[in-house]
Design an enzyme around this catalytic site. Structure first.
Site, PDB file in Angstrom:
ATOM      1  CD  GLU A 137       3.270   1.139  -3.731  1.00 30.49           C
ATOM      2  OE1 GLU A 137       2.066   1.073  -4.050  1.00 30.49           O
ATOM      3  OE2 GLU A 137       3.969   0.155  -3.476  1.00 30.49           O
ATOM      4  CG  HIS A 206       9.979  -5.891 -10.163  1.00 34.42           C
ATOM      5  ND1 HIS A 206       8.981  -6.330 -10.985  1.00 34.42           N
ATOM      6  CD2 HIS A 206       9.445  -5.819  -8.924  1.00 34.42           C
ATOM      7  CE1 HIS A 206       7.882  -6.534 -10.285  1.00 34.42           C
ATOM      8  NE2 HIS A 206       8.136  -6.238  -9.030  1.00 34.42           N
TER       9      HIS A 206
END
Lengths: 402, 380
Positions: A137, A206
């Site tokens: 990322e 998450h």
């Protein structure tokens, strides 16, 4: 002064005395701050009691879906689709329109996107324009920003917004600040998008709400979509913007269905959406909580309340024009958000409204946020973490003191 | 080595008396371009998974003089910045490049302005090499309006878009993924240009570098990663920070070249070689073995982690400007005096730029809020 109202305990209906200190309430008139009333009646700032108003039931029902006057044009037939399809439609239209628009992220290409937002695009546009990145990322966000410096318009997909924490440096320092530190030489027209929010037992890592972390970064804009209509519109607007835009989607909203217009349209990035006009109280919300609010609104209407529901959509900057007009009308504000109580969007919004519209408030702003805890896995605990419709109903009742 | 013609007829009719006919100053006469001088780099190149280029390079008197002028100007700028910092006209962080000039100049000589360069915070000289002016540099260092970033960036944020210079970055290593993004855009637009992403030996241990390298190699991006190895990551020597300080080998599957970064010809040759390579084969790493005379920044004396003997030793043996000076003198391209005059001229240029920069005002208060966002539909 605003009190951050936290519903502690079960999601079931709370007793009105629970964690609510009526002494903290003060009512200020619009005309002068010194004319503070200590009573707990709902007093209009022009001095009238509001009881007459509340008796009138609003017969046109609260929509369960996000279909309001602002949403779709009634004249054209339109087509029905799911929210993730609306995102894809917007994306595809923009990629057709401008060859500089490209997508990069994990599994966006051959796999079609983990939430199918980019399904079918790689075969159509090729592997370079719909780029499958490795799990990196930090660097692929940096890469997108570097590409944007030359004039490309990349869209970075975070498979889950939470993963973008790894790219925070790139987003903050390079994405947000390069336009400024280069004295205006470089623009960074990137879109960073992905699903966030609390899902169904996805676990703490998450289920994050990154809008609270990103909101201070100067130079970026943040928007949150909540319906297929505004998802497509905001996606297109974000891509066309010369500024970096972070588009927050929600894991649980991808399968919402709506009929949207056939003809092309764009939503304004800085505008809030009037979901349900009303007179008694302004409820400000965004993303998934919009639906909890609308569910609560059904109950509230049956109880005789007339809430005005605004989906703020633009998280940075706030649409203080729409919000302000509403506050001036209703004099009561309830913020319902999914961010955590500490340092969330609600906290900033509370401050902004207090600063700008203090004189119009008849009651302190109440902000319902998620608990300051990592989102637990167990379903019941997860339910307690976020704001539920029953809490919203209770908060409105208490704010209106009926 | 071929001889140099010194014909008077083709040279510009400057106010030159008969005595100067024998030794001509640097001029733009066409015969200088035709004259070929062959030099050898100080040391041969070392390759990793690649056959290194030749250490024999052709040059011209003109090029030699250009190198000297450019490096002298850069050196002068950095020394002047040192004084300005000590007089508190430059504040905050100031990372000086003196000693490393050969990398900036050699690289520039091998590429065009359509190729991109991106580097970290030791960026003043690269900025100059890409076409930035001394005024823009000094004004930016002093936070003035005339600065290249309008005074809003500072020492670590020099940029020059029309010169293909993408900065100027303060966070160690973050510029490398950006550099791969530049290369990505070049590949996307099918240009035949390349990107040089510079980083230091300290940044060589950053994870994002390897992430970026992986992607560049995966997609054959025209990215040249250049490690300016000055052997110290601030106060930490390379062998104390890296298990393997052979930075040109760290790319593993990506080929690498070790280059004497104090030799401008070696740098030029390596960059030329690298550009040709990446346009066909994907990324390459260049390790420039270089040295900085100053400490890491102005707040670092630079002598607590290395000896003064080491510093003066490098200055004596490997100084890039001295090397060119010797070459120029040994080929009779210019006299000692002429070279000294060039250095004086550089000093004068720098002093004038500083004086001009000092006149430039501070940015208006309203500049605080400009360039946060691009003026767009509805955005304030």
């Amino acid at each position: 002064m605003a009190s951050i109202f936290q519903a502690v305990g079960a999601a079931a209906a709370l007793s009105s005395s629970n964690s609510f200190d009526s002494k903290k309430f003060y009512l200020s008139s619009r005309k002068s701050v010194s004319e503070r009333k200590g009573s707990i009646f709902v007093v209009r700032s022009d001095g009238r009691m509001s009881s007459g108003r509340v008796d009138k039931l609003v017969t046109n029902a609260v929509a369960t879906k996000a279909d309001s006057a602002a949403a779709s044009t009634a004249s054209k037939p339109g087509h029905e689709l799911l929210l993730f399809e609306a995102l894809r439609e917007g994306l595809e239209e923009e990629m057709d329109r401008d060859p500089r628009v490209c997508v990069m992220g994990e599994d966006v290409g051959h796999y079609g996107g983990s939430y199918k937002v980019t399904k079918g695009l790689a075969p159509k546009y090729g592997d370079l324009r719909v780029l499958d990145t490795p799990i990196a990322e930090n660097s692929f966000t940096g890469m997108a920003i570097g590409a944007a410096m030359t004039g490309l318009r990349p869209i970075v997909e975070g498979m889950n917004m939470g993963f973008l924490l790894l790219a925070f440096n790139q987003i903050s320092n390079n994405c947000g600040m390069l336009h400024y530190t280069s004295g205006g030489q470089f623009t960074i027209p990137v879109v960073i998008r992905g699903p966030g929010g609390v899902g169904r037992q996805l676990g703490a890592e998450h289920s994050q709400r990154l809008e609270s972390y990103f909101q201070s970064i100067p130079g970026i804009q943040m928007v949150a979509c909540s319906t297929p209509y505004n998802a497509k519109g905001l996606m297109k607007a974000a891509i066309r913007s010369e500024n970096p835009v972070i588009l927050f989607e929600h894991v649980l909203l991808y399968n919402l269905k709506e009929r949207i217009p056939d003809e092309e349209y764009i939503c304004n990035l800085e505008e809030a959406e009037m979901v349900r006009p009303g007179e008694h109280i302004t409820i400000l919300t965004y993303s998934r909580m919009r639906y909890h609010v609308m569910q609560a609104a059904k109950t509230l209407v049956n109880k005789g309340y007339d809430p005005e529901v605004i989906d703020i959509r633009s998280l940075k900057p706030f649409d203080l024009h729409t919000i302000g007009n509403s506050v001036k009308k209703t004099h009561r504000v309830l913020i319902v958000e999914e961010c955590m109580r500490t340092g969330g969007i609600g906290a900033s919004l509370t401050a902004a409204i207090t600063e700008n519209f203090h004189d119009y408030l008849d009651a302190p702003i109440v902000c319902l946020s998620s608990q300051d805890v990592p989102t637990p896995y167990a379903g019941t605990l997860e339910e307690f973490t976020i704001v539920q419709p029953a809490q919203i109903v209770t908060a409105v009742e208490q704010l209106c003191q009926q | 080595m071929s001889l140099i013609h010194r014909s008077s007829g083709l040279l510009k009719p400057l106010a030159a008396g008969p005595a100067s006919l024998l030794r001509r100053p640097f001029s733009s006469a066409t015969d200088d371009d035709a004259t070929k001088i062959t030099v050898e780099t100080s040391v041969p190149f070392t390759g990793h998974r690649i056959d290194p280029p030749s250490r024999t390079i052709d040059t011209t008197p003109k090029e030699l003089m250009t190198f000297f002028v450019d490096m002298a100007r850069m050196r002068r700028m950095e020394i002047a910045a040192d004084s300005l910092y000590k007089s508190k006209l430059i504040r905050g962080f100031c990372h000086l490049y003196d000693g490393q000039e050969a990398v900036a100049v050699g690289m520039e000589a091998a590429i065009t302005r359509k190729d991109c360069i991106i580097t970290a915070y030791r960026d003043h000289c690269i900025f100059l090499g890409r076409g930035g002016t001394l005024l823009e540099a000094f004004a930016e260092l002093m936070g003035r309006k005339a600065g290249c970033s309008k005074g809003k960036g500072g020492s670590m944020h020099f940029y020059k878009k029309d010169g293909g210079f993408y900065g100027g970055h303060g966070i160690v290593g973050a510029q490398v993924p950006l550099g791969c993004g530049l290369a990505f855009a070049q590949k996307y637009s099918k240009e035949d240009h390349v990107t040089f992403a510079l980083y230091g030996d300290g940044a060589a241990n950053q994870g994002q570098l390897f992430e970026a390298l992986n992607m560049a190699a995966l997609w054959d991006l025209p990215a040249i990663l250049v490690c300016e190895n000055n052997h110290y990551g601030m106060g930490t020597a390379e062998w104390r920070a890296a298990k393997s300080p052979a930075y040109y080998k760290r790319g593993d599957y990506v080929p690498g070249l070790k280059v004497d970064g104090m030799d401008v010809f070696a740098v030029k040759q390596a960059c030329k070689f690298a550009k040709e390579h990446v346009l066909k084969n994907g990324p390459i790493i260049l390790e420039m073995d270089t040295y900085r005379y100053h400490g890491h920044s102005m707040s670092d004396p630079g002598s607590t982690y290395r000896t003064r003997d080491e510093i003066s030793g490098v200055r004596q043996e490997r100084d890039p400007i001295e090397r060119i000076r010797k070459l120029i003198l040994s080929h009779d391209i210019a006299s000692e005096k002429e070279l000294k005059d060039i250095e004086k001229k550089a000093r004068k240029e720098v002093d004038e730029a500083i004086a001009q920069a000092k006149e430039s005002p501070m940015p208006e208060p309203s500049e605080l809020f400009t360039n946060v966002y691009v003026k767009d539909h509805g955005v304030e």
